[in-house]
Write a protein that holds these residues in place. Structure first.
Motif, PDB file in Angstrom:
ATOM      1  N   ASN A 114       0.989  -1.350   0.071  1.00 46.65           N
ATOM      2  CA  ASN A 114      -0.020  -0.068  -0.059  1.00 46.65           C
ATOM      3  C   ASN A 114       0.964   1.189   0.047  1.00 46.65           C
ATOM      4  N   ASP A 115       0.335   2.088  -0.729  1.00 50.46           N
ATOM      5  CA  ASP A 115       1.110   3.640  -0.701  1.00 50.46           C
ATOM      6  C   ASP A 115       2.383   3.620  -1.056  1.00 50.46           C
ATOM      7  N   VAL A 116       2.769   3.068  -2.116  1.00 52.43           N
ATOM      8  CA  VAL A 116       4.197   2.917  -2.700  1.00 52.43           C
ATOM      9  C   VAL A 116       4.337   4.025  -3.705  1.00 52.43           C
ATOM     10  N   GLN A 117       4.956   5.118  -3.275  1.00 49.52           N
ATOM     11  CA  GLN A 117       4.951   6.396  -4.060  1.00 49.52           C
ATOM     12  C   GLN A 117       3.664   6.982  -4.791  1.00 49.52           C
ATOM     13  N   GLY A 118       2.588   6.688  -4.107  1.00 47.76           N
ATOM     14  CA  GLY A 118       1.193   7.010  -4.441  1.00 47.76           C
ATOM     15  C   GLY A 118       0.383   6.024  -4.912  1.00 47.76           C
ATOM     16  N   LYS A 119       1.156   4.688  -5.226  1.00 49.43           N
ATOM     17  CA  LYS A 119       0.247   3.811  -5.821  1.00 49.43           C
ATOM     18  C   LYS A 119       0.209   2.571  -5.075  1.00 49.43           C
ATOM     19  N   ASN A 120      -0.762   1.791  -5.226  1.00 51.25           N
ATOM     20  CA  ASN A 120      -1.024   0.286  -4.529  1.00 51.25           C
ATOM     21  C   ASN A 120      -0.649  -0.755  -5.383  1.00 51.25           C
ATOM     22  N   TYR A 121       0.222  -1.694  -5.019  1.00 50.86           N
ATOM     23  CA  TYR A 121       0.411  -2.875  -5.841  1.00 50.86           C
ATOM     24  C   TYR A 121       0.066  -4.203  -5.012  1.00 50.86           C
ATOM     25  N   ARG A 122       0.080  -5.117  -5.961  1.00 47.39           N
ATOM     26  CA  ARG A 122      -0.398  -6.391  -5.416  1.00 47.39           C
ATOM     27  C   ARG A 122       0.366  -7.778  -6.079  1.00 47.39           C
ATOM     28  N   CYS A 123       0.824  -8.637  -5.290  1.00 42.26           N
ATOM     29  CA  CYS A 123       1.269  -9.943  -5.862  1.00 42.26           C
ATOM     30  C   CYS A 123       0.664 -11.049  -5.192  1.00 42.26           C
ATOM     31  N   ALA A 124       0.023 -11.737  -6.118  1.00 46.88           N
ATOM     32  CA  ALA A 124      -0.719 -13.027  -5.716  1.00 46.88           C
ATOM     33  C   ALA A 124      -0.707 -14.136  -6.414  1.00 46.88           C
ATOM     34  N   VAL A 125      -0.318 -15.246  -5.834  1.00 45.76           N
ATOM     35  CA  VAL A 125      -0.536 -16.572  -6.622  1.00 45.76           C
ATOM     36  C   VAL A 125      -1.936 -17.181  -5.896  1.00 45.76           C
ATOM     37  N   PRO A 126      -3.043 -17.702  -6.749  1.00 43.28           N
ATOM     38  CA  PRO A 126      -4.178 -18.202  -6.182  1.00 43.28           C
ATOM     39  C   PRO A 126      -3.961 -19.479  -5.851  1.00 43.28           C
ATOM     40  N   LYS A 127      -3.073 -20.249  -6.586  1.00 44.31           N
ATOM     41  CA  LYS A 127      -3.083 -21.763  -6.417  1.00 44.31           C
ATOM     42  C   LYS A 127      -1.415 -22.176  -6.568  1.00 44.31           C
ATOM     43  N   LEU A 128      -0.759 -22.306  -5.375  1.00 44.14           N
ATOM     44  CA  LEU A 128       0.595 -22.689  -5.748  1.00 44.14           C
ATOM     45  C   LEU A 128       0.872 -24.281  -6.080  1.00 44.14           C
ATOM     46  N   ASN A 129       2.095 -24.560  -6.715  1.00 48.64           N
ATOM     47  CA  ASN A 129       2.155 -25.634  -7.387  1.00 48.64           C
ATOM     48  C   ASN A 129       2.179 -26.831  -6.316  1.00 48.64           C
ATOM     49  N   LYS A 130       2.541 -26.421  -5.218  1.00 45.83           N
ATOM     50  CA  LYS A 130       2.551 -27.491  -3.874  1.00 45.83           C
ATOM     51  C   LYS A 130       2.275 -26.741  -2.735  1.00 45.83           C
ATOM     52  N   GLU A 131       2.151 -27.572  -1.459  1.00 44.02           N
ATOM     53  CA  GLU A 131       1.812 -26.726  -0.114  1.00 44.02           C
ATOM     54  C   GLU A 131       2.969 -26.021   0.240  1.00 44.02           C
ATOM     55  N   ILE A 132       2.456 -25.053   1.325  1.00 45.50           N
ATOM     56  CA  ILE A 132       3.630 -24.648   1.829  1.00 45.50           C
ATOM     57  C   ILE A 132       3.408 -24.143   3.466  1.00 45.50           C
TER      58      ILE A 132
END
Length: 221
Positions: A114-132
C-alpha cells in the motif's frame, strides 16, 4: 506543637502589636518573636508537591485493508528455490514494511503493497504448485526489491510456481464412458504435440470416422 493556623494568627497579632508599639525594647522583643514564629511556620509548612506531567501517548490504529483501493498487479517477478524453501524476488522501490498486508495460506499467497509512491501494488498466486507452511513464510523489504520466502511443506523440487493440471492424464471416472477419457487424452496430445504428432493423431481420427479403425487410439499405437 501549634497548628499552622494558630501560628498564622499569632504572627498576625504580633505584627499588629509591632505596628502600634513605640518603646524600642518592646519593638525589639516583638520583632524577635515574629522572627521565631516565621521560622517555625516555614519549617512546618509542607513542601510544595512536584507536578509531573506525563505526556499523552496517542495510539494510532493500524490501517485496515480497504477493499475499494485499486491495485496494480505485479505479474512479473523472478524466483528460485532450494530443497526447503522458495524465494520470490519482486522489483519494487519505496516499499514501507508497515504498509504491507501479507496473507499466506497452504496453497496460495496474497501480498498487498500500500501507498508505494502514491500507488498500491499486489502480488498474488491463487494456487501454488505445492503446499507451503504459512507460519514459516516471511518477507524482507530491501531498497529496490522485496524478497518473499515460502517455506515448503515437504522437501523437494518444484517444477513450477503455479499449479498446473496434468493435461495428459486421462479421466478415469467410472461413471463416464471409458472412451471419453482416451478421446480427451488424444485431444490434449494434439493440442500440446508437434506437427508430426498432430498429423498422426489427425490420421487416426480420419481412419476412425471412415471405419478403418474402431478405436482411434489403435491407429495411434
Amino acid at each position: 506543637m501549634a497548628s499552622s493556623e494558630d501560628l498564622a494568627l499569632d504572627l498576625e497579632e504580633l505584627k499588629h502589636l509591632h505596628s502600634i508599639a513605640k518603646r524600642p525594647r518592646v519593638l525589639s522583643l516583638i520583632s524577635s518573636e515574629i522572627a521565631k514564629l516565621e521560622k517555625i511556620s516555614n519549617e512546618a509548612a509542607p513542601a510544595p508537591s512536584l507536578q509531573t506531567t506525563t505526556p499523552a501517548v496517542s495510539v494510532v490504529p493500524k490501517a485496515a485493508s480497504n477493499p475499494l483501493l485499486n491495485y496494480v498487479t505485479l505479474s512479473s517477478f523472478s524466483w528460485d528455490q532450494d530443497n526447503d524453501k522458495l524465494k520470490i524476488y519482486i522489483s519494487l522501490e519505496g516499499v514501507d514494511q508497515e504498509k504491507i498486508e501479507a496473507d499466506f495460506k497452504r496453497t496460495a499467497f496474497d501480498i498487498k503493497f500500500n501507498d508505494v509512491q502514491g500507488k498500491n501494488y499486489r502480488c498474488a498466486v491463487p494456487k501454488l504448485n505445492k503446499e507451503i507452511e504459512p507460519e514459516k513464510c516471511k518477507l524482507i523489504v530491501k531498497p529496490k526489491r522485496v524478497v518473499v520466502t515460502l517455506a515448503k511443506a515437504s522437501k523437494g523440487n518444484w517444477l513450477d510456481l503455479h499449479f498446473k493440471e496434468d493435461k495428459l492424464k486421462p479421466n478415469l471416472d467410472k461413471e463416464k464412458d471409458p472412451m471419453a477419457g482416451i478421446m480427451g487424452l488424444m485431444k490434449n496430445m494434439y493440442e500440446e504435440g508437434d506437427e508430426e504428432m498432430k498429423r498422426t493423431i489427425a490420421k487416426a481420427w480420419t481412419d476412425a470416422r471412415s471405419g478403418k479403425a474402431a478405436d482411434p487410439s489403435q491407429s495411434y499405437r
